[in-house]
Design an enzyme around this catalytic site. Structure first.
Site, PDB file in Angstrom:
ATOM      1  N   THR A   1      22.881  27.814  -0.368  1.00  0.00           N
ATOM      2  CA  THR A   1      23.765  27.300   0.682  1.00  0.00           C
ATOM      3  C   THR A   1      24.248  25.923   0.267  1.00  0.00           C
ATOM      4  O   THR A   1      23.525  25.186  -0.405  1.00  0.00           O
ATOM      5  CB  THR A   1      22.946  27.202   1.991  1.00  0.00           C
ATOM      6  OG1 THR A   1      22.643  28.518   2.415  1.00  0.00           O
ATOM      7  CG2 THR A   1      23.687  26.466   3.084  1.00  0.00           C
TER       8      THR A   1
ATOM      9  N   ARG B   1      23.257  39.657  11.253  1.00  0.00           N
ATOM     10  CA  ARG B   1      22.419  38.445  11.312  1.00  0.00           C
ATOM     11  C   ARG B   1      23.244  37.184  10.987  1.00  0.00           C
ATOM     12  O   ARG B   1      24.026  37.150  10.048  1.00  0.00           O
ATOM     13  CB  ARG B   1      21.275  38.596  10.301  1.00  0.00           C
ATOM     14  CG  ARG B   1      20.330  37.401  10.235  1.00  0.00           C
ATOM     15  CD  ARG B   1      20.709  36.414   9.160  1.00  0.00           C
ATOM     16  NE  ARG B   1      19.685  35.385   8.975  1.00  0.00           N
ATOM     17  CZ  ARG B   1      19.850  34.283   8.259  1.00  0.00           C
ATOM     18  NH1 ARG B   1      20.987  34.073   7.646  1.00  0.00           N
ATOM     19  NH2 ARG B   1      18.885  33.406   8.146  1.00  0.00           N
TER      20      ARG B   1
ATOM     21  N   GLY C   1      16.851  30.125   7.793  1.00  0.00           N
ATOM     22  CA  GLY C   1      17.683  29.779   8.938  1.00  0.00           C
ATOM     23  C   GLY C   1      17.050  29.993  10.297  1.00  0.00           C
ATOM     24  O   GLY C   1      17.250  29.192  11.221  1.00  0.00           O
TER      25      GLY C   1
HETATM   26  N1  ASP Z   1      20.053  28.550   5.943  1.00  0.00           N
HETATM   27  C1  ASP Z   1      20.778  29.665   5.387  1.00  0.00           C
HETATM   28  C2  ASP Z   1      20.697  30.833   6.347  1.00  0.00           C
HETATM   29  O1  ASP Z   1      19.646  31.026   6.908  1.00  0.00           O
HETATM   30  C3  ASP Z   1      20.252  30.108   4.062  1.00  0.00           C
HETATM   31  C4  ASP Z   1      19.924  29.021   3.068  1.00  0.00           C
HETATM   32  O2  ASP Z   1      20.151  27.844   3.341  1.00  0.00           O
HETATM   33  O3  ASP Z   1      19.432  29.335   1.986  1.00  0.00           O
HETATM   34  O4  ASP Z   1      21.648  31.551   6.493  1.00  0.00           O
END
Ligand code: ASP
Length: 338
Positions: free
Chosen positions: A198, A226, A252
């Protein structure tokens, strides 16, 4: 002689202005199990190059007197366009083999915010988030509606195949296979994704205005529409000139359940914690419910923190002097050669 003195005076004043100028950009490109032994020097070079390019792009906006929101967008679009990160091109796949993208942005001077979730054809979701914030009365749009809005706003739409990379496809196959095993043993339905990416940015201009943004493909093998923390204002992203700008990355669900980005702002604003302490304490809260990841935090004076409770986090920062610093593992940040 007079010209010499004037020249010296001007250099001194410039130096002072630079020293006094708190303008700063901090970025991340995801946190997770980033093992030095598994990253080739060539890959490390590519990450360093992409992170410093994003930093320089955001810095150019701030140095030109641009808004922190636009500095955040400049840095994030570069990472979205890079296949290295789990955002835009190179996003992870859902269980059904699709790329469903989320992004959000917030302006700390007005607390205006915009977000999109589960979009599949918008080349740069962070541009759509900014358009929602600046060109609609809403904060969050999802799916086909968000795409129709993006089209009306004149943003570039692409064939969903644009986002595909072979590496992410393989990760999905591994996750599906791994989940099968976990399910057979009655384990958790969501395998631990070790390859994240991300992206996010927080920016401060010379006048104390903050902004934050985050963009992601979410988690590999995610199901049933999701949506994680990244497009949720207060979870993955927050900016308020009175406290801090925050962008998060990690598991997340636990970041949503901790109101992570807003928790940091509250700790700074109401409890008087420093950005670094607020980030550490919030990560402790997240770890207490089995979450992990990282956070970048920046306040209106230019104090910043890049904290993570994983093995590594792609990250970097650049101040008014325009010299980018990047880090990948637990090491102190290292300057990038110009
Ligand atoms: N936080 C992001 C999510 O849950 C994933 C990540 O940051 O790796 O979609």
């Amino acid at each position: 002689m007079r010209a010499f003195l004037l020249g010296t005076f001007l250099i001194l004043v410039q130096g002072l202005a630079l020293a006094d100028n708190p303008a700063r950009l901090v970025i991340h490109g995801g946190a997770g199990t980033i093992e030095r032994s598994k990253i080739t020097p060539e890959l490390e070079r590519q990450y360093t190059e992409a992170l410093s390019r994003a930093l320089r792009a955001g810095h150019a906006v701030l140095a030109g007197g641009g808004a922190p929101v636009d500095a955040v967008v400049a840095a994030i679009t570069i990472m979205e366009d890079s296949p290295l990160f789990n955002a835009g091109k190179g996003a992870v796949f859902t269980h059904e083999g699709r790329n469903e993208l989320d992004a959000s942005i917030m302006d700390g001077s007005t607390r205006a915010a915009g977000a999109v979730a589960s979009v599949t054809t918008i080349r740069n979701p962070i541009l759509a988030a900014r358009a929602v914030m600046q060109r609609s009365p809403h904060v969050m749009m999802i799916g086909a509606g968000a795409e129709a809005f993006a089209k009306e706003a004149g943003l570039e739409l692409v064939d969903p195949a644009y986002f595909r990379t072979e590496q992410r496809w393989q990760q999905l196959q591994e996750a599906i296979a791994g989940q099968q095993v976990l399910l057979d043993h009655g384990g958790p339905a969501q395998p631990k994704d070790e390859k994240r990416g991300t992206v996010g940015a927080v920016a401060l201009d010379a006048h104390g205005n903050l902004a934050a943004g985050t963009s992601t493909g979410g988690m590999t093998n995610k199901r049933w529409g999701r949506v994680g923390d990244s497009p949720i204002i207060g979870a993955g992203t927050w900016a308020d000139n009175r406290s801090v700008a925050v962008s998060a990355t990690g598991t997340g669900e636990m970041f949503i359940r901790s109101a992570a980005a807003h928790q940091i702002a509250s700790r700074v604003m109401y409890a008087g914690e420093s950005p670094a302490d607020a980030a550490t304490h919030t990560l402790e809260e997240i770890a207490a419910i089995s979450g992990d990841g990282g956070l970048i935090v920046l306040d209106a004076k230019g104090n910043y923190a890049m904290k993570f409770n994983t093995e590594g986090m792609y990250r970097g920062t650049i101040g008014a002097d325009g010299v980018p610093w990047v880090g990948i593992y637990g090491e102190p940040e290292k300057p990038v050669a110009p």
